[in-house]
Design an enzyme around this catalytic site. Structure first.
Site, PDB file in Angstrom:
ATOM      1  N   GLU A 177      41.545  54.009  48.389  1.00  0.00           N
ATOM      2  CA  GLU A 177      41.388  54.328  49.814  1.00  0.00           C
ATOM      3  C   GLU A 177      39.904  54.464  50.080  1.00  0.00           C
ATOM      4  OE1 GLU A 177      42.117  57.703  53.155  1.00  0.00           O
ATOM      5  OE2 GLU A 177      43.697  57.588  51.647  1.00  0.00           O
ATOM      6  N   ASP A 219      38.441  58.284  49.011  1.00  0.00           N
ATOM      7  CA  ASP A 219      38.201  58.293  50.462  1.00  0.00           C
ATOM      8  C   ASP A 219      36.713  58.159  50.747  1.00  0.00           C
ATOM      9  OD1 ASP A 219      38.873  58.216  53.121  1.00  0.00           O
ATOM     10  OD2 ASP A 219      39.595  60.273  53.244  1.00  0.00           O
TER      11      ASP A 219
END
Length: 347
Positions: free
Chosen positions: A18, A307
Site C-alpha cells: 500500500e 502506507d
C-alpha cells in the site's frame, strides 16, 4: 540515502503493497499553489503542513524512495495512485482517460526498476465496462499485479457515489474473477452527506478516524450483499490491519444473525473473511492490533505494508521485526504471503 546493490544485512526481507504515488505534474501544480494544496489537504482530512512533504515524496521514484526502501529491507513495492485517484473524477469519459494515462505512467516507472517496483491498476468505475477493459489491459498488457480502488466512485458529481456491491459493477467483477487478481480497497473520506458527524472536527474525517470507518462499512456492504457468494474467488485486500473489522467481526455476525432483514448468505462472515479477505499492516504498527488480527484472520492472510509516504518505511520495518509473533508468522507477513499472492520474485 542512496540505494546500494545489497540490502542491510540485518533486515528481514519485505514486500510492501500500500505504497502511494502521484503524477509529478499534479505534485508540481499543488506545491506551486497554496490554495490548491490547502483544498486537497482539507479534502483528505490532513493539514497543508503535513501534506506538503508527503506530496514531495509522492511524485518521486528514485533516490529518496528507493533509498528508504533499501534501509528498511523492503525488497519490492507495489505502487498505486494515491487517494482519491480516478474515483473522484465526476465526468465518466475523463475518468476513463485519466485511468489509462495513470496506468501508462506507472508502467513506465515500473519498467525502469522492475526489480523494485510493480503496480496496481487504477480503474474508472464511472464506466464499468470500460473499467473492465482497462483492467484487462493493465493486467495482461502492462503486467500489473492487481487493482486498487479508492472507495466509492463518484457518479455525476461529488455528492453522489457508487459502492462496489452494486449490480452496475458486476461486469468489472466478472473480469476480475477471470483474471484472478486481487482488489485492494483503499480509503477515502465519506460522501458529503455523511460528514455531518465530523462538523467542527476536521481532524476526524481522514486517516485519524473517518477513513477506517468508511472502508470497513464498504466492506460490510460487500459481505452482507452476497457478493462473495456471487463471486466466490474474489481476493479483497484491506489496509491498516483490516480497518477495525477484526475487532468487530464477532459482534457484526452475531447481530446479523438476530437481524438479517431477509438476507441469506452461504457462509458466516468469519468464513468469508477467512476465504476471501487479506489485510495489510499499512499505517497501523500496533502489537495489539496485529495479535488480534492473527487470532481473527490468521497469519496466512496478513501482508506487510507501510502506507508510504504517509507513514515512514523505517518505523514500519522496525516494528514488524520486533512484533510479538512467531518467526514463522513474521516471515509470512513480511514477504512470504505476498510472494504467494502476487508471484513477486525477490531474487
Amino acid at each position: 540515502m542512496k540505494e546500494t546493490g545489497s540490502m542491510t544485512a540485518a533486515r528481514l526481507p519485505k514486500i510492501a503493497l500500500e505504497e502511494a504515488y502521484e503524477h509529478p505534474d499534479k505534485v508540481a501544480r499543488l506545491l506551486a499553489d497554496e490554495a490548491a494544496l490547502a483544498d486537497v489537504s482539507d479534502n483528505g482530512g490532513v493539514t497543508p503542513e503535513f501534506y506538503r512533504p508527503v506530496q514531495e515524496k509522492l511524485g518521486e521514484f528514485g533516490e529518496v524512495r528507493l533509498g528508504s526502501m533499501a534501509a528498511a529491507g523492503i525488497r519490492h513495492t507495489i505502487l498505486s495512485l494515491t487517494a482519491p485517484g480516478v474515483q473522484s473524477v465526476a465526468d465518466p469519459a475523463a475518468a476513463t482517460a485519466e485511468a489509462r494515462r495513470q496506468n501508462d505512467f506507472l508502467a513506465e516507472q515500473v519498467a525502469r526498476r522492475p526489480d523494485r517496483y510493480s503496480g496496481f491498476a487504477a480503474i474508472a468505475l464511472q464506466e464499468p465496462e470500460n473499467a473492465a477493459a482497462e483492467l484487462r489491459r493493465a493486467i495482461t498488457g502492462l503486467g500489473f499485479k492487481g487493482v486498487l480502488v479508492n472507495g466509492y466512485t463518484n457518479i455525476g458529481d461529488s455528492e453522489h457515489g457508487g459502492y462496489l456491491d452494486e449490480p452496475r459493477y458486476h461486469p468489472f467483477w466478472e473480469t476480475l474473477a477471470e483474471l484472478d487478481v486481487p482488489l485492494y480497497l483503499h480509503p477515502r473520506p465519506s460522501l458529503p452527506g455523511g460528514l455531518g458527524l465530523y462538523a467542527g472536527h476536521p481532524e476526524m474525517k481522514g486517516a485519524t478516524w473517518g477513513f477506517g470507518t468508511e472502508t470497513a462499512s464498504h466492506t460490510v456492504r460487500l459481505l452482507l450483499s452476497g457478493h462473495f457468494d456471487r463471486f466466490p474467488t474474489t481476493k479483497l485486500i484491506l489496509g491498516h490491519l483490516g480497518e477495525g473489522l477484526p475487532a468487530l467481526l464477532w459482534r457484526t455476525q452475531h447481530m446479523f444473525e438476530d437481524n438479517p432483514f431477509g438476507r441469506r448468505l452461504g457462509k458466516s462472515l468469519p468464513e468469508y473473511v477467512a476465504d476471501n479477505i487479506w489485510i495489510t499492516t499499512s499505517g497501523n504498527f500496533s502489537d495489539h492490533a496485529l495479535v488480534n488480527a492473527v487470532l481473527t484472520v490468521g497469519a496466512d492472510h496478513i501482508l506487510f505494508s507501510v502506507d508510504y509516504p504517509y507513514s515512514e518505511n523505517a518505523g514500519a520495518a522496525d516494528w514488524i521485526e520486533r512484533a510479538p509473533i512467531s518467526e514463522l508468522d513474521r516471515r509470512k507477513i513480511a514477504h512470504g504471503n505476498a510472494r504467494a499472492l502476487f508471484g513477486v520474485d525477490l531474487g
